[in-house]
Every structure is written in C-alpha cells, then in structure tokens.
Design an enzyme around this catalytic site. Structure first.
Site, PDB file in Angstrom:
ATOM      1  N   ASN A  52       0.857  -1.183   0.000  1.00  0.00           N
ATOM      2  CA  ASN A  52       0.000   0.000   0.000  1.00  0.00           C
ATOM      3  C   ASN A  52       0.896   1.237   0.000  1.00  0.00           C
ATOM      4  O   ASN A  52       1.535   1.543   1.013  1.00  0.00           O
ATOM      5  CB  ASN A  52      -0.899  -0.006   1.240  1.00  0.00           C
ATOM      6  CG  ASN A  52      -1.810   1.211   1.297  1.00  0.00           C
ATOM      7  OD1 ASN A  52      -1.844   2.020   0.369  1.00  0.00           O
ATOM      8  ND2 ASN A  52      -2.555   1.346   2.386  1.00  0.00           N
ATOM      9  N   THR A  68      -0.879  -1.712  -4.638  1.00  0.00           N
ATOM     10  CA  THR A  68      -2.309  -1.423  -4.720  1.00  0.00           C
ATOM     11  C   THR A  68      -2.559  -0.002  -5.217  1.00  0.00           C
ATOM     12  O   THR A  68      -1.813   0.928  -4.903  1.00  0.00           O
ATOM     13  CB  THR A  68      -2.986  -1.628  -3.360  1.00  0.00           C
ATOM     14  OG1 THR A  68      -2.368  -0.778  -2.383  1.00  0.00           O
ATOM     15  CG2 THR A  68      -2.845  -3.076  -2.908  1.00  0.00           C
ATOM     16  N   GLU A  69      -3.624   0.143  -5.981  1.00  0.00           N
ATOM     17  CA  GLU A  69      -3.942   1.429  -6.600  1.00  0.00           C
ATOM     18  C   GLU A  69      -5.241   2.034  -6.082  1.00  0.00           C
ATOM     19  O   GLU A  69      -5.541   3.192  -6.364  1.00  0.00           O
ATOM     20  CB  GLU A  69      -4.047   1.245  -8.116  1.00  0.00           C
ATOM     21  CG  GLU A  69      -2.755   0.728  -8.756  1.00  0.00           C
ATOM     22  CD  GLU A  69      -2.928   0.392 -10.230  1.00  0.00           C
ATOM     23  OE1 GLU A  69      -4.093   0.389 -10.701  1.00  0.00           O
ATOM     24  OE2 GLU A  69      -1.919   0.122 -10.906  1.00  0.00           O
ATOM     25  N   ASP A 110      -2.824  -1.377   9.624  1.00  0.00           N
ATOM     26  CA  ASP A 110      -3.880  -2.305  10.007  1.00  0.00           C
ATOM     27  C   ASP A 110      -4.970  -2.393   8.945  1.00  0.00           C
ATOM     28  O   ASP A 110      -5.581  -3.450   8.757  1.00  0.00           O
ATOM     29  CB  ASP A 110      -4.493  -1.876  11.340  1.00  0.00           C
ATOM     30  CG  ASP A 110      -3.514  -2.031  12.498  1.00  0.00           C
ATOM     31  OD1 ASP A 110      -2.681  -2.955  12.453  1.00  0.00           O
ATOM     32  OD2 ASP A 110      -3.570  -1.221  13.447  1.00  0.00           O
ATOM     33  N   GLY A 157       2.235   1.481   8.694  1.00  0.00           N
ATOM     34  CA  GLY A 157       1.042   2.282   8.920  1.00  0.00           C
ATOM     35  C   GLY A 157       1.226   3.277  10.049  1.00  0.00           C
ATOM     36  O   GLY A 157       2.343   3.520  10.522  1.00  0.00           O
ATOM     37  N   SER A 158       0.113   3.809  10.520  1.00  0.00           N
ATOM     38  CA  SER A 158       0.168   4.818  11.580  1.00  0.00           C
ATOM     39  C   SER A 158       0.115   4.189  12.970  1.00  0.00           C
ATOM     40  O   SER A 158       0.655   4.748  13.925  1.00  0.00           O
ATOM     41  CB  SER A 158      -0.989   5.811  11.416  1.00  0.00           C
ATOM     42  OG  SER A 158      -2.233   5.122  11.353  1.00  0.00           O
ATOM     43  N   ARG A 190      -5.448  13.820  12.580  1.00  0.00           N
ATOM     44  CA  ARG A 190      -6.903  13.787  12.707  1.00  0.00           C
ATOM     45  C   ARG A 190      -7.365  12.873  13.830  1.00  0.00           C
ATOM     46  O   ARG A 190      -8.400  13.115  14.451  1.00  0.00           O
ATOM     47  CB  ARG A 190      -7.546  13.363  11.382  1.00  0.00           C
ATOM     48  CG  ARG A 190      -7.315  11.911  10.970  1.00  0.00           C
ATOM     49  CD  ARG A 190      -7.929  11.641   9.589  1.00  0.00           C
ATOM     50  NE  ARG A 190      -7.856  10.250   9.170  1.00  0.00           N
ATOM     51  CZ  ARG A 190      -6.846   9.699   8.555  1.00  0.00           C
ATOM     52  NH1 ARG A 190      -5.774  10.442   8.266  1.00  0.00           N
ATOM     53  NH2 ARG A 190      -6.862   8.428   8.184  1.00  0.00           N
ATOM     54  N   GLU A 232     -12.247   0.583  10.552  1.00  0.00           N
ATOM     55  CA  GLU A 232     -13.261   0.872   9.542  1.00  0.00           C
ATOM     56  C   GLU A 232     -14.590   1.145  10.230  1.00  0.00           C
ATOM     57  O   GLU A 232     -14.897   0.578  11.281  1.00  0.00           O
ATOM     58  CB  GLU A 232     -13.410  -0.300   8.568  1.00  0.00           C
ATOM     59  CG  GLU A 232     -12.149  -0.608   7.772  1.00  0.00           C
ATOM     60  CD  GLU A 232     -11.769   0.499   6.821  1.00  0.00           C
ATOM     61  OE1 GLU A 232     -12.689   1.189   6.318  1.00  0.00           O
ATOM     62  OE2 GLU A 232     -10.562   0.687   6.565  1.00  0.00           O
TER      63      GLU A 232
END
Length: 529
Positions: free
Chosen positions: A135, A167-168, A194, A236-237, A307, A501
């Site tokens: 990603n 991945t796009e 994640d 990732g974060s 955020r 999500e």
C-alpha cells in the site's frame, strides 16, 4: 559424520581460533574460543544459534583480503563460509547478523556447507514464493520505500521469490485474492498498516470460504481455516496487529519472522447483521467512544494522521453515552480470565489449552452430550454506555504498550468484552490514562469485562423500532441492569469501529472463530527466551 552425529572442527572466526560444533539432534550451531590444541569444551564465551534462525549459508571469497596475524599467513589459501543469522536486539526487535568461519581445508569447507544446507532444507515451514501487496498510500506513504530498502534485500538473501502488487485503490488486494491463483504461493505479505492487513484478511478468508463452499452470511457457519499464512510488514500509523503479535512495529523484524517460517494461529470474529456478514475483526470492535472517533476522523482525512488526536479530543469533550442491550455467551472453555495478569506470549499455554477444550466442547455438543448455543445460558447487560469494546488481542501499540486488554489471548477462541458505563468525564479520563501505565484498567466501578465467545448488541434506537426485542431478551435471558445518575449527554446511536473501519449498524451479532488464520509470527517472546 552420521545423520545425527555432531560435527566439530577447529575454525577461525575474526582471526581467532575457535571450536565450532554443529549438533543435528539439537539443531544447534555453537562456537567458542579454543586457543589450545583440539576443540576443547565450551566456556562462558560460547555463542550459539538455532538452525531454525539461520537465514542462509554461503561460501565466502577471501581472496585478496589481507590478514595481519602470523598464523593466518601460514594458510596458503584460506577457505571460508558465512552464516547469516537472526540476532535479537532490544524491545523484541530482530536484526540480521553474520559470522564468517575460515579454514585451510577445502574439503572441510564443503562438509560444513553441505551439512548446514541439508539441515536448512529440512525446514519445510519456510516460504519459497510469496505474494506481496504494497500500500503506497497508508500511514506516512512510506510502504514502497520500506519494502525496497529493508525487506526486499532480506528476501533476496534468503532466496525467497516474490510477486509484487502495488495497490492502486481501496479493496485492490481483496479483489486480487479472489481472482488470482493463490495455490502457487506459500503465503501472503501485506506492506502497510492495520487497514491493509484487514483488506488482505477479508480477501483470504473470503476466498477460502468460497472455495470450501461455506456461506459467510450464515452467522453460525463453521468457517474453513486458510492454508496460507499472512505476513505483516508494518508501514502504517498504528500497526496494532503487528505490535500485538510480534512485540514491535519494526519492518526488519517482521521480514525475518517471515523468512524463518514462523507460524502463529489467531482468532477472527465475524460481525453479522440481519443474516448478512458486515466485516471480520481481529483486533478492536468498538462502539461509542472509539466508534465516534473513527467516524469523525473519516471526515477529516485532509488533516493527515493528526486527525486521530483531534477527533479523540473532540469525542472526549463531547462525552456522549449510548443506551442499548448487550447479550453474550461466556467463554466457558477458556483457562484464563481478562484480569489474571497473564498476557499472551510465544508458545502460549492458554491458547493451546483453550483450543483443546473448545474442540472437546464442540464434539460433545455435536453428539448431543452437551447443550448447544441455542440453550446455553446467555447473560444480558443493559444501560447507558460510554464505550463497548470487544478485543481479540491486547490491541497494544507504541502509544499504548499494554493495550486495551493486556491479558487478551490471540488464539483462545474468545474475545474480551469491555463495557464502560456512563460516568463523569473525570472518571473516564482516569480510565483512559490507565492504558498508558501499569495499573489495572478494569479496576473501576463503572467498568465491566467479560471473556465471551459470542455477543449481540442492540441500540436503544433499534429497540424502539422493535419494542419486543427487550421483552424477549428479559424473558429469555434474565437481565443484569444497574441505573446510574445521569452524568453525560445521551445520544441516539453511535457507529462501530471495526479494526479502523466504520460500521453503521445499530445491531450486531459477533462470533469468535478460534484460530481461523495464521500469521508469519511466533507471538511476543519473554525477555531472555
């Protein structure tokens, strides 16, 4: 040397005379300084490495190198081989290390090479061909760079071939796993956070059920485990799944776990609503506080990673509580409890024993020797909640090293259901602060925690639409309710945070599937192990 006979020689390591021993029966390579004649016995300076943690062995060209030692000058032509291995660093990190052994006998060199390579070839759990999803947008957008610089060279060294897909778009990896022929791969690797792992998980689990003819929309369906392991390269974060299963979010560490072929079974929860699968969850399923955070942060993606902090503060100050009913089946098969202070570690006894007891329980139910779920004793808790969290793992991360439930287990077939009833803003802050220290975060009168294998939740808004739900629940289960003085702002309904999500469902049915997937990991190792 026979098949199980140790191989012992006097070789040179960094211009020092060393005794080197390889014991096939113990699968262990050792070496120690031996200044006198003969190999001698190992002393306090002995170094050792399990064969399972050797990355590769290669012949080394020492021609043209200058060695100042007079003993080296007596060698007409030194021969050498290098062992690339795992070295443990601080805070559960792994690093690649190497040691070069030299001798003056070419036949001895080839004997060592042949013996070591034969032992490595017997490690059939090691992957040879991997499908890699990268990603390039997740976290800080460093996924491709991390893979190229830290992971790809290690895979090349270990002779692991890869097929790479960058991945796009959203769900690119999930769709690819449904379409590709995955039988030729030994595992799937995801490079990202994640969210990327969740996408690969949904693709692999969904593909496995389709091939097995299992209907995922049936809440009580026995899901088929996937034969392929998943490797996580953190980029990732938060990297909660990686941190909770390895103990660190370090790319080189994760790559080495993949190379040596580690395997760790992990529970997966299915989330259904009205007979339809909504999502799978492996870490956090949160309603109320964590659901509001993720819902609000989705509208502020332009702010970047900050955020989450902004939405967290905003949600905390809003202090909304939500009314609803939680019903659950206690996990009677587990041998641990959420407050026993026994975290999940490598080779976890709780996971192993709980799985055995769950399998025995299912067999007894199948043959009519024990009651099934439909007549098991459900528990019901109703009231107003600031948060409802279900964790399949500790949910540890760098910001919260012990996690939301420090004693949650990865593969015991249960989830820790944490209910935070309405309380003052100050008390809720005390609860949140406990996640950052060593205190018992469940030691509050407004916090309840249960270890469950299945639970259902219906919000008050959904109950108002069907007034008979609560009545049926009281009649069937017998409820556990307590009223608190009003001290927060009641809101109609929240959203679910399902592994990062958003799920907008006022009612869910959640079931834990024991050890449904396997990762390229071994669990968090105890210090000194």
């Amino acid at each position: 040397m026979g098949a199980a006979e140790p191989l012992r020689s006097v070789l040179w390591v960094k211009q020092q005379r060393c005794a080197v021993s390889l014991d096939p029966a113990r699968a262990l390579l050792r070496w120690w300084r031996s200044p006198g004649p003969g190999a001698g016995d190992p002393g306090a300076d002995v170094c050792s490495v399990p064969i399972s943690e050797i990355i590769t062995v290669e012949e080394t060209d020492v021609n043209g190198k200058h060695y100042s030692s007079g003993k080296w000058q007596k060698m007409e032509k030194p021969y050498a081989f290098t062992v690339h291995r795992v070295r443990r660093a601080r805070r559960h990190r792994w690093r690649r290390a190497q040691v070069t052994f030299c001798c003056a006998d070419e036949q001895l060199l080839h004997l060592w090479l042949q013996t070591l390579r034969e032992l490595l070839a017997k490690l059939t759990s090691r992957p040879k061909h991997l499908l890699v999803f990268i990603n390039p947008f997740g976290g800080k957008g460093q996924g491709k760079r991390i893979y190229d610089r830290k992971v790809a060279p290690l895979f090349t060294l270990a002779s692991v071939s890869t097929e790479i897909i960058v991945t796009e778009r959203a769900n690119h990896a999930k769709e690819s796993l449904y379409e590709l022929s995955i039988d030729k791969f030994d595992g799937i690797v995801c490079v990202g956070g994640d969210g990327m792992f969740s996408e690969v998980l949904h693709g692999l689990v969904g593909r496995t059920q389709r091939d097995a003819g299992v209907d995922q929309n049936q809440p009580r369906a026995a899901l088929a485990p996937s034969p392929l392991r998943i490797g996580i390269i953190p980029a990732g974060s938060t990297d909660c799944v990686c941190y909770s299963t390895v103990g660190t979010n370090d790319a080189e560490t994760s790559a080495l776990h993949i190379i040596v072929g580690d395997s760790l079974a992990m529970d997966v929860s299915s989330v259904h609503h009205d007979g339809a699968l909504l999502r799978y969850s492996v870490s956090l399923l949160g309603y109320g506080f964590y659901g509001d955070i993720i819902r609000d942060s989705e509208r502020k993606r332009w702010m970047g990673l900050v955020r989450y902090d902004f939405s967290g503060l905003k949600t905390f100050l809003s202090h909304h509580c939500y009314e609803g009913t939680v019903s659950f089946l206690p996990a009677q098969h587990t041998v641990g409890s959420p407050r026993d202070g026994k975290p999940c570690r490598a080779g976890c006894f709780v996971c192993r024993q709980s799985r055995q007891q769950l399998e025995e329980e299912q067999k007894r139910s199948l043959y009519g020797l024990e009651s099934g779920e439909e007549v098991e004793e459900w528990k019901v808790v109703c009231g107003q909640f600031l948060a409802i969290n279900a964790t399949n793992m500790s949910c540890a991360c760098p910001r919260c090293p012990r996690g939301l439930s420090p004693s949650a287990h990865l593969g015991d077939g249960s989830s820790d259901l944490i209910l935070i009833r309405k309380c003052s803003r100050f008390n809720f802050l005390r609860f949140l602060v406990r996640h950052t220290n060593q205190g018992d975060q469940f030691d509050f009168t407004f916090v309840e925690v249960y270890r469950v294998k299945r639970f259902q939740f219906v919000s008050q808004a959904a109950e108002d639409e069907d007034g008979s739900v609560r009545g049926r629940g009281k009649k069937r289960f017998g409820q556990i309710c307590s009223d608190q003085p009003p001290c927060c702002c009641a809101a109609p309904s929240s959203s679910w945070n399902c592994d990062g999500e958003v799920l907008r469902s006022p009612a869910v049915d959640v079931r834990v599937h024991c050890q449904l997937v396997r990762l390229f990991a071994r669990g968090i190792e105890e210090p000194g192990s």
